[in-house]
Design a protein around this motif. Structure first.
Motif: not given
Length: 272
Positions: A221-241
């Motif tokens: 019932n388990f699977s895994n995947i790596g999305y790298g940087e391509y599904r961000p939930i915040a801006s990559n323009d700041t350290a917090a993001g």
């Protein structure tokens, strides 16, 4: 008479063993032409499928033809999950379906409440988040609480978190679980990883392996995947993001999803 027999004994025949490799070569050429024809006359989806096949065969699924094939693979996996859920419920009556959806909603709300209580009691509100929507319950874990920078080895003190999550999942062991790794957009290249694809994939695998040490869970019932940087939930323009984007997500997938009747439950006390 003896001379005639002696002449026949020394008669030689043409060597035809060259026909075997020649036939093999013709077979390979035919296969090549079939592949070229398929690529030139079919739609992009079939080319992506072929690209994914070559990626898996030659380079462990990463970037031989196109790195976007990994995202295509993830989307295909999600579409397959949706189709399977529809197949599982197509022969049910509306009353049966509603009863299963109600039970599923209760299961996931109870699991979410259990995780939220663990977050509160252990002071992890800045490191963990839970969200329940129309398709899944997602437990988001900050990478800083699990891994050292640039590493996929789970910190010894963080193994307890993976074990606690696995214990919580035992009551819901028939649900499908997807563990996904995510990074920010800062490139990585060290002795262990050549890209964020590899880092995110290995982090998901390492965390999932600890969860599956629990023998009450079914690895099927388990699977895994790596999305790298391509599904961000915040801006990559700041350290917090960027910090928010570096994460591992454990998703418990609904089996009887109904967007028109399933409510979204916000996180309780977890960081947004």
């Amino acid at each position: 008479m003896s001379k005639k027999h002696k002449k026949e004994h020394h008669e030689e025949h043409a060597d035809e063993t060259w026909l075997i490799p020649y036939a093999d070569l013709l077979t390979l050429l035919l296969a090549l032409f079939i592949v070229l024809y398929a690529m030139s006359s079919t739609d992009s989806k079939k080319f992506q499928d072929m690209s994914k096949a070559f990626n898996i065969a030659f380079n462990n699924g990463i970037g031989v033809l196109d790195q976007s094939s990994i995202i295509s693979q993830a989307n295909q996996m999600e579409n397959t999950q949706d189709i399977k859920r529809r197949e599982d419920t197509k022969d049910m009556s509306e009353q049966q379906r509603q009863a299963l959806q109600k039970q599923e909603q209760q299961d996931l709300e109870n699991l979410k409440k259990q995780v939220d209580q663990y977050i509160q009691s252990n002071g992890l509100t800045t490191q963990l988040d839970t969200k329940l929507n129309q398709s899944r319950l997602t437990i988001t874990i900050s990478d800083s609480s699990l891994f050292a920078p640039g590493s996929a080895k789970v910190k010894p003190e963080s193994r307890k978190l993976a074990i606690e999550i696995s214990n919580m999942l035992t009551k819901y062991s028939d649900y499908e679980v997807v563990v996904s790794g995510h990074t920010d957009n800062v490139p990585i290249h060290n002795d262990e990883f050549e890209s964020n694809w590899e880092l995110s994939s290995m982090r998901a695998i390492r965390f999932m392996n600890i969860v599956l040490d629990n023998k009450q869970l079914n690895p099927k019932n388990f699977s895994n995947i790596g999305y790298g940087e391509y599904r961000p939930i915040a801006s990559n323009d700041t350290a917090a993001g960027r910090s928010k984007n570096r994460r591992v997500e454990v998703s418990i997938i609904r089996k009887y999803a109904d967007a028109s009747k399933t409510v979204s439950v916000p996180a309780s006390g977890a960081a947004k």
